[in-house]
Design a protein around this motif. Structure first.
Motif, PDB file in Angstrom:
ATOM      1  N   GLY A  33      10.922 -32.670  -8.976  1.00  0.00           N
ATOM      2  CA  GLY A  33      11.621 -32.334  -7.658  1.00  0.00           C
ATOM      3  C   GLY A  33      12.908 -31.519  -7.771  1.00  0.00           C
ATOM      4  O   GLY A  33      13.579 -31.199  -6.942  1.00  0.00           O
ATOM      5  N   LYS A  36      11.398 -26.393  -9.792  1.00  0.00           N
ATOM      6  CA  LYS A  36      10.388 -25.361 -10.727  1.00  0.00           C
ATOM      7  C   LYS A  36       9.164 -24.820  -9.938  1.00  0.00           C
ATOM      8  O   LYS A  36       9.127 -23.437 -10.196  1.00  0.00           O
ATOM      9  N   THR A  37       8.520 -25.397  -9.234  1.00  0.00           N
ATOM     10  CA  THR A  37       7.238 -24.864  -8.503  1.00  0.00           C
ATOM     11  C   THR A  37       8.152 -23.967  -7.507  1.00  0.00           C
ATOM     12  O   THR A  37       7.307 -22.984  -7.206  1.00  0.00           O
ATOM     13  N   ASN A  38       9.078 -24.278  -6.861  1.00  0.00           N
ATOM     14  CA  ASN A  38       9.854 -23.516  -5.817  1.00  0.00           C
ATOM     15  C   ASN A  38       9.916 -21.863  -6.343  1.00  0.00           C
ATOM     16  O   ASN A  38       9.671 -21.040  -5.730  1.00  0.00           O
ATOM     17  N   ARG A  53       0.980 -23.319  -1.686  1.00  0.00           N
ATOM     18  CA  ARG A  53       1.089 -24.772  -1.302  1.00  0.00           C
ATOM     19  C   ARG A  53       0.915 -25.026   0.220  1.00  0.00           C
ATOM     20  O   ARG A  53       0.448 -25.993   0.568  1.00  0.00           O
ATOM     21  N   PRO A  59       7.962 -23.838   5.746  1.00  0.00           N
ATOM     22  CA  PRO A  59       8.257 -24.807   4.842  1.00  0.00           C
ATOM     23  C   PRO A  59       9.144 -23.758   3.802  1.00  0.00           C
ATOM     24  O   PRO A  59       9.638 -24.543   2.842  1.00  0.00           O
ATOM     25  N   LEU A  61      11.517 -21.763   4.122  1.00  0.00           N
ATOM     26  CA  LEU A  61      12.945 -21.473   4.618  1.00  0.00           C
ATOM     27  C   LEU A  61      13.565 -22.742   4.262  1.00  0.00           C
ATOM     28  O   LEU A  61      13.250 -23.497   4.599  1.00  0.00           O
TER      29      LEU A  61
END
Ligand SMILES: Nc1ncnc2c1ncn2[C@@H]1O[C@H](COP(=O)(O)OP(=O)(O)OP(=O)(O)O)[C@@H](O)[C@H]1O
Ligand SMILES: [Mg+2]
Length: 400
Positions: A33, A36-38, A53, A59, A61
Motif C-alpha cells: 500500500g 509501488k504499483t502506482n 488496473r 481513479p 487522479l
C-alpha cells in the motif's frame, strides 16, 4: 530503451514524486500500500495511455484533484525524449513531447514501449475471453498502430448491426428494408472483421513459440504450453481440419482455428466471415445480437493435454500468464531490434508468488533487458542473481 526519470504530480497517492531510474534492473521495495504499483502504473500509462488496473482514468487522479501529470525522460539509444501526459477528469488528455506545444495524447504512443506483468494478468489464463482478446489486440496495435483504426471500425459497425438486429427482433419479422440494410452491415463487418482476425492470427503465431519456450524455461515443464485461436467464424468448420494435437475447448464443443484459417488471406477470411454471417442470420435475428466474429473469439491456452482455464494450478496459471507477457516482450524486441530500442519490462509483485527455482529462472530470462522495473514488498523475495539498484518506497516518497 530506458526511463531515467519519472515525475508524478497528483497521480494516485502521490502529490509530487520524483523517481530516478537507471538502465538494467531497478527494484522498488516497500510495504503493502505504499505506492509501488502506482509508479509502474504511471510508466505503463505513458506507453499505452491506459492503466492495467482500471478501465477509466478517474481513479488515477489523486483524491480531490482533477488533473494528474506524468512526466518521464526516455533514453532510446542516444536519443533522449521528454514526455509529459496530462490526465484531466472528463476532458481529453493532452501530451507534450520535449516541452513543445501540447499535442493529442495519442501522438506519444510508440515513444515508450513497455511490457507490464502484474497480478491482474492471472485473468489472461483464468478470466473471460475478453482478457485474451485484449491482450492480442493491444500487442497488435503496439506493433502496427494503424490497426487501432480497423478495430474502431469493427466496433462501430458491430454496434450498428446489433442495433438493427435488435429492432428487427422487436418488429417480429425482417422487412425487406431491414434485410438489405443487414446485407450492407454484413459486408462492412466482414471487411473490418477479416482484418482484425488476420492481425490476431499473425500476432498469435509470433507469440506462440516464445510463449512455449518461456513456459518451459520458467516451469521445468513436463507439460507443454500451447495457444490456439478459437474462431467463431469457423465454428461450423469440420473439426478434422483442426491441427492434430489441438484439444477441444472448455465446453468440449468449440473448435480451434483450422489450418485453413491460419493460411487464409484477408480476402479469404472476409468471404468466410460473410458465409458464417449468412449461416447464423436466423439465430442472430432470434437473439438480436451478432453471434460470430472476432468479438466472440477466444484463445485456448493449454498445458499438456488439458485447457489451462479450470485445470491449471495456481503456480501454473501464474507461470503461463507470465510466459505470455515474456513472449510479448520478445515479439516487441524483435519488431525493433536496434540496440537500445528494446521495450521496458515491468514486473509488479511477481517474485513473491514464485518458488525459489522459478525466481532464479525468471531472473536469468530477464537479465538482458535494457531496463527491468520490479516491485516487491520485501527485498528478500527478489533473487540475488537479478542484481540491480534498490529504491525504497515509503508513502508518497521514493528514495535510493
Ligand atoms: N486516486 C488516488 N488518490 C489517493 N490515493 C490513492 C489513489 N488511488 C490509490 N491510492 C492509494 O494508493 C495506495 C496503493 O498504492 P499501490 O497500489 O501502489 O501500493 P503497492 O505499494 O503496490 O502495494 P502492494 O504491495 O499491496 O501491491 C493505497 O493506499 C491507495 O489508497
Ligand atoms: Mg502493488
Amino acid at each position: 530503451m530506458y526511463i531515467s526519470h519519472v515525475s508524478l504530480t497528483d497521480f494516485r497517492s502521490y502529490a509530487q514524486a520524483d523517481v530516478e531510474l537507471g538502465p538494467g534492473t531497478n527494484v522498488l521495495v516497500g510495504s503493502n500500500g505504499v505506492g509501488k504499483t502506482n509508479i509502474v502504473e504511471a510508466i505503463g500509462y505513458l506507453a499505452t495511455l491506459s492503466s492495467h488496473r482500471v478501465t477509466n482514468d478517474a481513479p488515477l487522479l489523486r483524491f480531490g484533484t482533477d488533473r494528474a501529470l506524468v512526466r518521464a525522460r526516455v533514453q532510446r539509444a542516444k536519443l533522449v525524449t521528454t514526455l509529459e501526459v496530462e490526465i484531466t477528469a472528463g476532458k481529453a488528455n493532452r501530451a507534450r513531447i520535449n516541452r513543445a506545444n501540447p499535442v493529442r495524447a495519442r501522438d506519444i504512443l510508440g515513444i515508450v514501449r513497455t511490457v507490464l506483468f502484474a497480478p491482474e494478468d492471472l485473468a489472461l489464463v483464468k478470466g473471460d475471453p475478453s482478457n485474451r482478446r485484449r491482450f492480442l489486440d493491444e500487442l497488435l496495435v503496439t506493433l502496427r498502430p494503424g490497426e487501432a483504426a480497423t478495430r474502431g471500425d469493427y466496433e462501430r459497425v458491430l454496434k450498428q448491426r446489433n442495433a438493427l438486429l435488435k429492432s428487427a427482433r422487436a418488429g417480429g419479422k425482417l422487412s425487406t428494408a431491414h434485410e438489405s440494410t443487414l446485407d450492407v452491415w454484413d459486408t462492412h463487418l466482414a471487411r473490418a472483421g477479416a482484418r482484425v482476425l488476420r492481425g490476431r492470427l499473425e500476432v498469435l503465431s509470433l507469440l506462440s513459440p516464445y510463449m512455449g519456450a518461456a513456459y518451459a524455461s520458467l516451469a521445468d515443464a513436463n507439460k507443454e504450453a500451447h495457444a490456439y485461436y478459437q474462431c467463431t467464424v469457423m465454428a461450423d468448420f469440420d473439426a478434422e481440419d483442426s491441427p492434430a494435437d489441438a484439444p477441444a475447448g472448455e465446453d468440449g464443443t468449440s473448435r480451434v482455428a483450422p489450418a485453413v484459417l491460419l493460411d487464409a488471406t484477408t480476402e479469404e477470411l472476409e468471404e468466410m466471415f460473410l458465409a458464417a454471417l449468412l449461416n447464423t442470420r436466423d439465430k442472430e435475428l432470434e437473439r438480436g445480437i451478432t453471434l460470430v466474429g472476432p468479438h466472440r473469439d477466444d484463445v485456448l491456452l493449454t498445458l499438456g493435454s488439458a485447457p489451462a482455464k479450470g485445470y491449471a494450478s495456481h503456480g501454473e496459471t501464474w507461470s503461463l500468464a507470465l510466459a505470455l507477457r515474456l513472449a510479448a516482450y520478445k515479439v516487441m524486441g524483435e519488431d525493433d531490434p536496434r540496440p537500445g530500442a528494446g521495450p521496458i519490462l515491468i514486473l509488479d509483485d511477481v517474485f513473491a508468488e514464485l518458488d525459489a527455482t522459478r525466481r532464479t529462472r525468471l531472473a536469468s530470462i530477464v537479465a538482458g533487458a535494457d531496463q527491468v522495473i520490479v516491485t516487491a514488498a520485501v527485498a528478500s523475495d527478489v533473487p540475488e542473481e537479478l542484481g540491480g539498484t534498490f529504491l525504497k518506497v515509503s508513502p508518497g516518497v521514493v528514495s535510493s
